[in-house]
Design a protein around this motif. Structure first.
Motif, mmCIF file in Angstrom:
data_model
loop_
_atom_site.group_PDB
_atom_site.id
_atom_site.type_symbol
_atom_site.label_atom_id
_atom_site.label_comp_id
_atom_site.label_asym_id
_atom_site.label_seq_id
_atom_site.Cartn_x
_atom_site.Cartn_y
_atom_site.Cartn_z
ATOM 1 N N CYS A 1 0.857 -1.208 0.000
ATOM 2 C CA CYS A 1 0.000 0.000 0.000
ATOM 3 C C CYS A 1 0.886 1.247 0.000
ATOM 4 O O CYS A 1 1.756 1.375 0.865
ATOM 5 C CB CYS A 1 -0.905 0.029 1.217
ATOM 6 S SG CYS A 1 -2.016 -1.370 1.310
ATOM 7 N N ARG B 1 -2.137 5.046 3.557
ATOM 8 C CA ARG B 1 -3.254 4.440 4.300
ATOM 9 C C ARG B 1 -4.553 5.148 3.925
ATOM 10 O O ARG B 1 -4.675 6.363 4.136
ATOM 11 C CB ARG B 1 -3.004 4.543 5.796
ATOM 12 C CG ARG B 1 -4.123 3.934 6.642
ATOM 13 C CD ARG B 1 -3.878 2.488 7.019
ATOM 14 N NE ARG B 1 -2.946 2.417 8.142
ATOM 15 C CZ ARG B 1 -3.322 2.473 9.422
ATOM 16 N NH1 ARG B 1 -4.602 2.606 9.738
ATOM 17 N NH2 ARG B 1 -2.446 2.375 10.382
ATOM 18 N N TYR C 1 -10.220 4.863 6.002
ATOM 19 C CA TYR C 1 -11.034 3.945 6.807
ATOM 20 C C TYR C 1 -10.290 2.670 7.199
ATOM 21 O O TYR C 1 -10.816 1.825 7.920
ATOM 22 C CB TYR C 1 -12.284 3.542 5.991
ATOM 23 C CG TYR C 1 -11.885 3.039 4.623
ATOM 24 C CD1 TYR C 1 -11.476 1.737 4.429
ATOM 25 C CD2 TYR C 1 -11.853 3.902 3.537
ATOM 26 C CE1 TYR C 1 -11.051 1.294 3.194
ATOM 27 C CE2 TYR C 1 -11.434 3.476 2.300
ATOM 28 C CZ TYR C 1 -11.030 2.165 2.138
ATOM 29 O OH TYR C 1 -10.595 1.738 0.920
ATOM 30 N N CYS C 2 -9.069 2.494 6.714
ATOM 31 C CA CYS C 2 -8.442 1.160 6.745
ATOM 32 C C CYS C 2 -7.691 0.893 8.042
ATOM 33 O O CYS C 2 -6.836 1.665 8.460
ATOM 34 C CB CYS C 2 -7.496 1.017 5.569
ATOM 35 S SG CYS C 2 -6.712 -0.623 5.503
ATOM 36 N N GLN D 1 -6.239 -2.783 8.909
ATOM 37 C CA GLN D 1 -6.189 -4.227 8.654
ATOM 38 C C GLN D 1 -6.016 -5.024 9.936
ATOM 39 O O GLN D 1 -6.418 -6.181 10.014
ATOM 40 C CB GLN D 1 -5.044 -4.541 7.674
ATOM 41 C CG GLN D 1 -5.337 -4.140 6.246
ATOM 42 C CD GLN D 1 -6.557 -4.859 5.681
ATOM 43 O OE1 GLN D 1 -6.799 -6.024 5.992
ATOM 44 N NE2 GLN D 1 -7.323 -4.169 4.875
ATOM 45 N N ARG E 1 -4.912 -2.838 -5.771
ATOM 46 C CA ARG E 1 -5.418 -1.500 -6.073
ATOM 47 C C ARG E 1 -5.562 -1.312 -7.580
ATOM 48 O O ARG E 1 -4.816 -1.917 -8.356
ATOM 49 C CB ARG E 1 -4.438 -0.447 -5.532
ATOM 50 C CG ARG E 1 -4.433 -0.290 -4.031
ATOM 51 C CD ARG E 1 -3.284 0.602 -3.605
ATOM 52 N NE ARG E 1 -3.306 1.896 -4.273
ATOM 53 C CZ ARG E 1 -3.903 2.987 -3.786
ATOM 54 N NH1 ARG E 1 -4.501 2.933 -2.622
ATOM 55 N NH2 ARG E 1 -3.888 4.120 -4.451
ATOM 56 N N ARG F 1 -7.649 7.695 -1.290
ATOM 57 C CA ARG F 1 -7.378 6.458 -2.018
ATOM 58 C C ARG F 1 -6.133 6.587 -2.898
ATOM 59 O O ARG F 1 -5.442 5.622 -3.147
ATOM 60 C CB ARG F 1 -8.603 6.092 -2.879
ATOM 61 C CG ARG F 1 -9.774 5.572 -2.101
ATOM 62 C CD ARG F 1 -9.518 4.193 -1.555
ATOM 63 N NE ARG F 1 -9.291 3.221 -2.624
ATOM 64 C CZ ARG F 1 -8.823 1.997 -2.426
ATOM 65 N NH1 ARG F 1 -8.518 1.594 -1.214
ATOM 66 N NH2 ARG F 1 -8.639 1.165 -3.440
HETATM 67 S S1 SF4 Z 1 -7.877 -0.011 1.925
HETATM 68 FE FE1 SF4 Z 1 -6.588 -1.370 0.713
HETATM 69 S S2 SF4 Z 1 -5.246 0.013 -0.435
HETATM 70 FE FE2 SF4 Z 1 -6.114 1.222 1.255
HETATM 71 S S3 SF4 Z 1 -4.599 1.050 2.906
HETATM 72 FE FE3 SF4 Z 1 -6.111 -0.582 3.235
HETATM 73 S S4 SF4 Z 1 -5.297 -2.399 2.230
HETATM 74 FE FE4 SF4 Z 1 -4.159 -0.611 1.450
#
Ligand code: SF4
Length: 378
Positions: free
Chosen positions: A14, A17, A20-21, A23, A98, A135
């Motif tokens: 990535c 960031r 909203y992300c 992980q 992506r 994004r």
């Molecule tokens: S949404 Fe997808 S592209 Fe964006 S930071 Fe999270 S894992 Fe990476």
């Protein structure tokens, strides 16, 4: 639908960031890099589970930008997955990536390792929403990537989100329409949640962002599901898969999370169908009986019988009965009332009677939530 063995790459590849992300919350307690032994152990664990089902199995690399990783790292992971494909234990490999990370070299690598499905994180096809969500790509990138993947015979999925900063009914409908035009092989659809340790959380706590309510999220996803079904595009998931991390107190600060979100959407569709039939038959205040395919009965009732209670109340019904009819087509509703019989197919509802689908949310902030970027790796 195959059984998918998800291997999370935890934001690897990535470039930044997205707002909203997180992980660490959505993937659960997962290592940042997976060693070969751990990978094998994880796949075998899933294969034991999958043995009880007759569906094919695929290994999927999720939770990052697969083709944005170093090519050597991509080859390492694809090589580990290929072991299982070569043994015949697994049917295929899929990756998520992506839309701005699929150059010629990356595509060649996927083709060389026989990757059959690529799930593209589009989230929206509105450039302003993409920008506000940090994004870092445009809608044109999505259009181009879908075209490239399809031209090489790779099954293509699109991930979409509703309720991102700047989203509105019109903008979401625009994204759905453009997606129908692109006609991916499948779609995943997620309402935006405010997760701990995200840029969106900071904006939410400052009062600059307000997520959709559950009612609005269900209505929006219902609208999209109907449009995609009508276009022959399967929606393979709605709402985030719950994880232990996600369920921990404080993981979700706000937003329309439900562990069985799709069932809420399906129940809402059946509610609309039942309402339509009762009104069509002028059966309010009377006794009605609904006949459904056995597998539809639970969705028709809704969570904790909510549909039945609401229908009874809304139409002052003297009685409402539900009968499972094995010969009945799934998705159809038959109603009898006062000695007469009506039948409604889900496709017909889509054509005739899509109710207002986005609740009025006074004061929902459409502001720009971009603040200091967070690191994209743990
Ligand atoms: S949404 Fe997808 S592209 Fe964006 S930071 Fe999270 S894992 Fe990476």
């Amino acid at each position: 639908m195959p059984v998918i063995i998800p291997i999370f790459i935890m934001n690897r590849g990535c470039p930044n960031r997205c707002v909203y992300c997180n992980q660490c919350r959505t993937a659960g307690d997962y290592p940042g890099r997976m060693a070969r032994d751990a990978f094998r152990e994880e796949v075998h664990r899933w294969l034991n589970y999958a043995r009880r089902k007759s569906d094919p199995v695929e290994i999927a690399f999720y939770g990052g930008n697969f083709t944005g990783m170093d090519p050597g790292d991509q080859e390492e992971l694809l090589g580990m997955a290929c072991e299982f494909v070569d043994q015949g234990a697994v049917r295929g490999i899929r990756v998520s990536t992506r839309p701005d990370a699929l150059g010629e070299e990356a595509l060649a690598l996927l083709l060389r390792y026989g990757v059959g499905t690529v799930e593209v994180g589009a989230q929206s096809l509105d450039d302003d929403i993409l920008e506000r969500s940090l994004r870092g790509h445009t809608a044109a990138d999505v259009v181009r990537t879908v075209a490239v993947l399809k031209s090489h015979g790779i099954r293509t999925g699109l991930h979409l989100m509703v309720g991102l900063p700047g989203d509105s009914p019109e903008r979401f409908a625009f994204t759905v329409d453009r997606t129908v035009t692109l006609h991916p092989d499948m779609v995943r659809l997620h309402p935006t949640l405010v997760l701990q340790d995200t840029i969106l959380a900071q904006a939410y706590l400052r009062g600059e962002y307000r997520p959709l309510g559950m009612k609005g999220a269900v209505a929006a996803c219902k609208f999209a599901l109907m449009r995609f079904e009508r276009a022959g595009i399967p929606v393979i998931r709605m709402g985030l898969q719950t994880t232990g991390e996600l369920e921990k107190a404080g993981s979700i600060l706000a937003g329309p999370f439900h562990p069985a979100f799709r069932s809420l959407v399906e129940a809402s569709i059946f509610f609309d169908m039942a309402s339509f039939l009762i009104e069509e038959a002028s059966a309010g205040g009377g006794e009605v009986t609904f006949f459904l395919a056995p597998k539809d009965v639970s969705a028709f009732r809704g969570q904790r019988n909510a549909n039945v209670q609401c229908l009874r109340r809304a139409y002052a019904l003297a009685s409402l009965s539900i009968l499972a009819e094995p010969a009945q087509e799934r998705g159809s509703v038959v109603m009898t009332a006062d000695g007469r019989r009506w039948r409604l197919d889900r496709r017909a509802v889509r054509e005739r009677d899509i109710p207002a689908w986005w609740e009025k949310e006074e004061g929902r902030e459409e502001g720009n939530v971009s603040v200091s970027p967070l690191p994209c790796r743990r």
